[in-house]
Write an enzyme that holds these catalytic residues in place. Structure first.
Site, PDB file in Angstrom:
ATOM      1  N   GLU A 160      48.907  -3.012 -35.994  1.00 47.82           N
ATOM      2  CA  GLU A 160      48.402  -2.605 -34.671  1.00 47.82           C
ATOM      3  C   GLU A 160      47.438  -1.417 -34.708  1.00 47.82           C
ATOM      4  OE1 GLU A 160      51.903  -2.038 -32.249  1.00 47.82           O
ATOM      5  OE2 GLU A 160      52.465  -4.147 -32.376  1.00 47.82           O
ATOM      6  N   GLU A 265      55.083 -13.058 -35.187  1.00 44.12           N
ATOM      7  CA  GLU A 265      56.153 -12.561 -34.303  1.00 44.12           C
ATOM      8  C   GLU A 265      56.277 -13.451 -33.075  1.00 44.12           C
ATOM      9  OE1 GLU A 265      55.692  -8.350 -33.493  1.00 44.12           O
ATOM     10  OE2 GLU A 265      55.102  -7.923 -35.556  1.00 44.12           O
TER      11      GLU A 265
HETATM   12  C1  XIL Z   1      60.209  -4.431 -31.956  1.00 45.94           C
HETATM   13  C2  XIL Z   1      61.670  -4.792 -32.258  1.00 45.94           C
HETATM   14  O1  XIL Z   1      61.852  -6.149 -32.003  1.00 45.94           O
HETATM   15  C3  XIL Z   1      62.589  -3.953 -31.407  1.00 45.94           C
HETATM   16  O2  XIL Z   1      63.957  -4.147 -31.797  1.00 45.94           O
HETATM   17  C4  XIL Z   1      62.245  -2.454 -31.530  1.00 45.94           C
HETATM   18  O3  XIL Z   1      63.039  -1.726 -30.643  1.00 45.94           O
HETATM   19  C5  XIL Z   1      60.776  -2.231 -31.230  1.00 45.94           C
HETATM   20  O4  XIL Z   1      59.981  -3.045 -32.084  1.00 45.94           O
HETATM   21  N1  XIL Z   1      55.246  -5.554 -32.551  1.00 45.94           N
HETATM   22  C6  XIL Z   1      55.789  -5.315 -33.794  1.00 45.94           C
HETATM   23  C7  XIL Z   1      57.263  -5.307 -33.965  1.00 45.94           C
HETATM   24  O5  XIL Z   1      55.043  -5.257 -34.785  1.00 45.94           O
HETATM   25  O6  XIL Z   1      57.677  -4.439 -34.987  1.00 45.94           O
HETATM   26  C8  XIL Z   1      57.973  -4.955 -32.670  1.00 45.94           C
HETATM   27  O7  XIL Z   1      59.380  -5.098 -32.886  1.00 45.94           O
HETATM   28  C9  XIL Z   1      57.468  -5.838 -31.548  1.00 45.94           C
HETATM   29  C10 XIL Z   1      55.992  -5.661 -31.327  1.00 45.94           C
END
Ligand code: XIL
Length: 373
Positions: A160, A265
């Site tokens: 990101e 994701e």
């Molecule tokens: C999220 C997790 O799912 C949560 O448990 C945590 O509290 C916050 O992070 N983008 C990403 C992930 O790259 O690491 C994030 O994961 C969601 C958004």
């Protein structure tokens, strides 16, 4: 061979083929259905890593052939204090993947979230210099990637880094080191494990300006001679957007830059949108019942729309399986999903392929079928 023998032979072969076709069972698992295209991953939480969630683990091992740690390898967990690493969960995560012959993804090495404040400060609480922060990034990457050298297949090196307009986000990394922090992070990761696949990972790459920024970043890494292999598009989708056409354009444009594409994701949110259209984890919106319309179960019509949306998305991935190397769901069951608590805490969310009782949803069957076409 006499003619009637030959005829017998031909019809036996034809019959054999027919029987074989009729008997070839359709794959019943995600990993088998997509085996000739890409691996299918799931993000796993601490209970799944430690075996406390035995039912979740059973689904994981049966259905998936890749894992990502949902949180266990983030800086705040793996390196909570200066010179203090905690590999307890990360080691178990890697063991689980090795034991089950899974493609193991390390998430992540350099991000602005879930990174403690001390990382950017000296012992007196003053901002670090560029050199000192580069040293810290180097040591972190060397230690973490080095520990799992040859075991972790693929690393999200930078997560990101981009704003929605495609410019580089003014994160502490950017402010202190400058824009070459991205190249440096990749160089450090490559040094620590020259055989690991290295990824740049971000969300909303369906937005043209942000995608352009990602492609520019890829070109910059390539020009610096850094082996960036994959761009991960996170794939935090909604029921009605982005469009399938935009997903397809995103995949083909990223691949044209000379990288593979991973969906890293994936989840599909059916809940009403808040003003937030991003995946910025710092958001936290107050719970309003209007924002939580299905506390007791998903109505059938929404369930069917979700199934169709999932099938449409996987059909695009399958069509582009020459450039897609992985599709990872961000969780195993609906009960696990971060979307129950983000961007509004305490909602009942339905974004994955298995429900709260560990049962496959209609979307699961719909997804399986897409690999047959
Ligand atoms: C999220 C997790 O799912 C949560 O448990 C945590 O509290 C916050 O992070 N983008 C990403 C992930 O790259 O690491 C994030 O994961 C969601 C958004």
């Amino acid at each position: 061979m006499r003619l009637h023998h030959y005829m017998f032979f031909v019809s036996a072969v034809c019959l054999g083929n027919l029987v074989a076709t009729a008997q070839a069972p359709a794959p019943t698992t995600l990993k088998d259905a997509f085996r000739n295209g890409f691996v299918i991953g799931a993000a796993i939480n601490a209970d799944q890593i430690t075996g406390k969630d035995a039912r979740g683990d059973a689904i994981l091992v049966q259905q998936f052939n890749s894992i990502t740690a949902e949180n266990a390898m983030k800086w705040e967990i793996i390196h909570p204090r200066p010179n203090a690493y905690d590999f307890t969960l990360a080691d178990k995560f890697v063991e689980l993947g090795l034991k089950n012959h899974m493609f193991i993804v390390g998430h992540n090495l350099c991000w602005h979230s879930q990174t403690p404040d001390w990382v950017f400060k000296d012992r007196k609480g003053r901002p670090l210099t560029r050199e000192a922060l580069l040293q810290r990034l180097h040591d972190h990457i060397q230690t973490v990637v080095g520990r799992y050298k040859g075991k972790i297949d693929s690393w999200d090196v930078v997560n990101e880094a981009l704003n929605e307009d495609g410019t580089l986000r003014q994160s502490p990394w950017m402010k202190i080191i400058g824009e070459d922090y991205v190249v440096k992070a990749f160089q450090f990761a490559h040094e620590a494990d020259p055989n690991a696949q290295l990824n740049y990972n971000d969300y909303n790459l369906e937005t043209p300006a942000k995608r352009k920024g990602a492609i520019a970043l890829v070109k910059k890494l390539q020009a610096a001679g850094v082996p960036i292999a994959v761009v991960g598009n996170q794939g935090h989708l909604h029921l009605d957007s982005p469009s399938v056409a935009d997903e397809e354009t995103t995949i083909t444009e990223l691949a044209a830059a000379g990288v593979k594409v991973a969906i890293t994701e994936l989840d599909i949110d059916v809940l009403p949108r808040t003003w937030a259209q991003t995946a910025d984890v710092s958001l936290n919106i107050h719970l309003d019942p209007k924002l939580n319309p299905y506390p007791n179960g998903l109505p059938d019509d929404v369930q069917q729309r979700l199934a169709k949306r999932y099938a449409d998305f996987f059909a695009v991935c399958w069509r582009h399986r020459d450039v897609i190397n992985r599709v990872t769901l961000w969780g195993v069951t609906d009960g696990d999903s971060w979307l129950n608590d983000w961007p509004v805490q305490g909602r009942t969310s339905y974004p994955l392929l298995f429900d709260r009782n560990d049962k496959p949803k209609p979307a699961f069957a719909a997804v399986l079928k897409t690999a047959a076409n």
